[in-house]
Motif scaffolding. Sequence first.
Motif, PDB file in Angstrom:
ATOM      1  N   PHE A   9       0.833  -1.206   0.000  1.00 48.14           N
ATOM      2  CA  PHE A   9       0.000   0.000   0.000  1.00 48.14           C
ATOM      3  C   PHE A   9       0.864   1.251   0.000  1.00 48.14           C
ATOM      4  O   PHE A   9       2.050   1.230   0.363  1.00 48.14           O
ATOM      5  N   ILE A  10       0.236   2.377  -0.395  1.00 49.95           N
ATOM      6  CA  ILE A  10       0.903   3.681  -0.446  1.00 49.95           C
ATOM      7  C   ILE A  10       0.036   4.673   0.314  1.00 49.95           C
ATOM      8  O   ILE A  10      -1.143   4.849   0.006  1.00 49.95           O
ATOM      9  N   GLY A  11       0.594   5.331   1.311  1.00 51.49           N
ATOM     10  CA  GLY A  11      -0.130   6.348   2.069  1.00 51.49           C
ATOM     11  C   GLY A  11      -0.186   7.668   1.330  1.00 51.49           C
ATOM     12  O   GLY A  11       0.844   8.162   0.852  1.00 51.49           O
ATOM     13  N   VAL A  29      -3.838   0.775  -2.912  1.00 46.10           N
ATOM     14  CA  VAL A  29      -3.376  -0.611  -3.047  1.00 46.10           C
ATOM     15  C   VAL A  29      -3.276  -0.911  -4.543  1.00 46.10           C
ATOM     16  O   VAL A  29      -4.261  -1.263  -5.186  1.00 46.10           O
ATOM     17  N   PRO A  30      -2.071  -0.801  -5.125  1.00 47.80           N
ATOM     18  CA  PRO A  30      -1.915  -1.129  -6.549  1.00 47.80           C
ATOM     19  C   PRO A  30      -2.078  -2.631  -6.788  1.00 47.80           C
ATOM     20  O   PRO A  30      -1.677  -3.454  -5.966  1.00 47.80           O
ATOM     21  N   PHE A  31      -2.677  -2.996  -7.909  1.00 46.26           N
ATOM     22  CA  PHE A  31      -2.810  -4.407  -8.261  1.00 46.26           C
ATOM     23  C   PHE A  31      -2.483  -4.595  -9.733  1.00 46.26           C
ATOM     24  O   PHE A  31      -2.648  -3.694 -10.558  1.00 46.26           O
ATOM     25  N   MET A  32      -1.987  -5.802 -10.035  1.00 45.86           N
ATOM     26  CA  MET A  32      -1.561  -6.151 -11.386  1.00 45.86           C
ATOM     27  C   MET A  32      -2.221  -7.452 -11.804  1.00 45.86           C
ATOM     28  O   MET A  32      -2.556  -8.290 -10.966  1.00 45.86           O
ATOM     29  N   LEU A  49      -7.949  10.014 -12.643  1.00 42.80           N
ATOM     30  CA  LEU A  49      -6.507  10.147 -12.487  1.00 42.80           C
ATOM     31  C   LEU A  49      -6.207  10.771 -11.136  1.00 42.80           C
ATOM     32  O   LEU A  49      -6.756  11.819 -10.799  1.00 42.80           O
ATOM     33  N   SER A  50      -5.341  10.135 -10.372  1.00 48.36           N
ATOM     34  CA  SER A  50      -4.962  10.652  -9.060  1.00 48.36           C
ATOM     35  C   SER A  50      -3.492  11.061  -9.076  1.00 48.36           C
ATOM     36  O   SER A  50      -2.618  10.266  -9.440  1.00 48.36           O
ATOM     37  N   PHE A  51      -3.244  12.302  -8.677  1.00 49.33           N
ATOM     38  CA  PHE A  51      -1.889  12.832  -8.580  1.00 49.33           C
ATOM     39  C   PHE A  51      -1.450  12.917  -7.116  1.00 49.33           C
ATOM     40  O   PHE A  51      -0.586  13.722  -6.770  1.00 49.33           O
ATOM     41  N   ALA A  52      -2.067  12.102  -6.252  1.00 48.31           N
ATOM     42  CA  ALA A  52      -1.810  12.197  -4.812  1.00 48.31           C
ATOM     43  C   ALA A  52      -0.341  11.962  -4.481  1.00 48.31           C
ATOM     44  O   ALA A  52       0.223  12.637  -3.603  1.00 48.31           O
ATOM     45  N   VAL A  53       0.287  11.008  -5.163  1.00 44.08           N
ATOM     46  CA  VAL A  53       1.699  10.732  -4.884  1.00 44.08           C
ATOM     47  C   VAL A  53       2.567  11.892  -5.346  1.00 44.08           C
ATOM     48  O   VAL A  53       3.525  12.286  -4.667  1.00 44.08           O
ATOM     49  N   TYR A  54       2.246  12.474  -6.498  1.00 46.70           N
ATOM     50  CA  TYR A  54       2.978  13.657  -6.961  1.00 46.70           C
ATOM     51  C   TYR A  54       2.792  14.832  -5.999  1.00 46.70           C
ATOM     52  O   TYR A  54       3.737  15.594  -5.737  1.00 46.70           O
ATOM     53  N   GLU A  55       1.584  15.005  -5.493  1.00 50.52           N
ATOM     54  CA  GLU A  55       1.319  16.106  -4.567  1.00 50.52           C
ATOM     55  C   GLU A  55       2.115  15.944  -3.277  1.00 50.52           C
ATOM     56  O   GLU A  55       2.693  16.910  -2.760  1.00 50.52           O
ATOM     57  N   ARG A  56       2.154  14.728  -2.776  1.00 51.07           N
ATOM     58  CA  ARG A  56       2.932  14.471  -1.557  1.00 51.07           C
ATOM     59  C   ARG A  56       4.411  14.731  -1.809  1.00 51.07           C
ATOM     60  O   ARG A  56       5.096  15.331  -0.964  1.00 51.07           O
TER      61      ARG A  56
END
Length: 552
Positions: A190-192, A212-215, A382-389
């Motif tokens: 997971f990624i917070g 929670v990324p899934f492949m 599209l989520s830029f949450a990781v870029y924002e953090r």
Amino acid sequence: MALGLFRVCLVVVTAIINHPLLFPRENATVPENEEEIIRKMQAHQEKLQLEQLRLEEEVARLAAEKEALEHMAEEGQQQNENRTAWDLWSTLCMILFLVIEVWRQDHQDGPSPECLGGDEDELPGLEGTPLRGLTLPNKATLHHFYEHCIRGATADAARTREFVEGFVDDLLEALRSLCNPDTDMELEDFIGVDSMYENWQVDRPLLCDLFVPFMPPEPYHFRPELCCSRRSVPLGRQGYGQIKVVRADEGALGCICGKTTLGDDMLCLLHGRNGAARPGGELESLLCAGDAPYLDTMRVMKWFQRALTRAWHRIAHKYEFDLAFGQLDRPGSLKIRFRSGKFMPFNLIPVIQCDDSDLYFVSHLPREPSGEAPASSTDWLLSFAVYERHFLRVTSKALPEGACHLSCLQIASFLLSKQSRLTGPSGLGNYHLKTALLHLLLRRRPADWRAGQLDARLRELLRFLEKSLLEKTLLHFFIGNHKVPDGMGLPEAVRRAEPLNLFRPFVLQRSLYRKTVDSFYEMLKNAPVLVSEYSLHVPSDHAGLPHKAAVL
């Protein structure tokens, strides 16, 4: 001699016999044949005259058409000349308009962090009498409010994150143990994201958002398709994308579930229990939409909800609390209920990574005002949450110690949360507040964010929001923003895309816009009273961690 006389006599007799006057009746039909021939020649002559008349008429008609075509050609040439002149003037006007627009934007954007400006406290475009003349609390009151209300109330955020992360690790590990690596989706760590991991959440109860990324199983992979990378895309779909399921060796949707034996409680995520793709099958037997090889958000959410339920049943005996779903329309919205009656919510959101970037596709965005609904269930946000953090972390290193940027965001979020409880939710959310702050961080010098300028920066943040509301324009910080540093590693398609207006729903929904503007000014009007009241009485409506929430 006798032979010669015989020959002469024979010639004379033959000539007499063949003379036409001796046989007049045999040649009587000659005049009749001539009359018939003459009659036929006259009829043929009449036909030729009629054909001549028809040809003369045809020639006259063709001459008239030719004259008309020449006339039309002359008129068309004249119109083309006029149109060419008009197109030239239109082009010149458009170029002039673009030059003026570029000049206006360059002068409206204000100074960047790299620029060495003066000690101005206001950005261009925010002058005049903003905020309808409403006054905000002074510097001393804001400082006292922040220290005794916001900072003290968020002191247990680290313990909350630690507890939730430990439980989610155990839950995902149980889920992986139930999956078949040959046929089921592969879950990554997971990624917070969002406010809890950016250290500015103030709303209660504290809420962790985890991606929670899934492949897919081999030989399949996901092929993301960004709507903003297309030449022509509707304005309402700029922030969306689609995910195509392709096979590595075929490039088409397929499955290997027929090559392995599935357990009684296992289900292929791409096909039904019989191992074959069936159009219009049950929702639990497919993740894609119908016959199209695109992931369906609703089906993925239902799959994820069932998977979490099975994983929790496997480990429930280890814990002294219950786990329940918080909201039915958001399968990743979970809530831990302790025996004491307290609860702890958190969001576990299934996402798909866009290639090798930090951009993720999500089925929904929790806790944000509802804007335009996606056109199809195969449209992923599209989520830029990781870029924002990452941007906030990098920017914070360049700011002075004890910078007030997150304090401004916390106070604005606190005021918005309290106002929403008074008058109900509006079209303004925390993501809009954070977007406004990101724009100001990119424009302002690092020295402008000193702790002593908390009141000035808060007032500027609220003015920026007011101006954006009045203009119904708040641009997305990353999509189409060429001023974002190249070191962020944004996909090139995102950088080249047209800017996305987060306030576009206000253009389409006048009632929502009116309610949002009224709620915003009501929030500013109530701000001094709220700050003064909560400075004296720290709220106790939050849910803290229990002293005994251990693993058996």
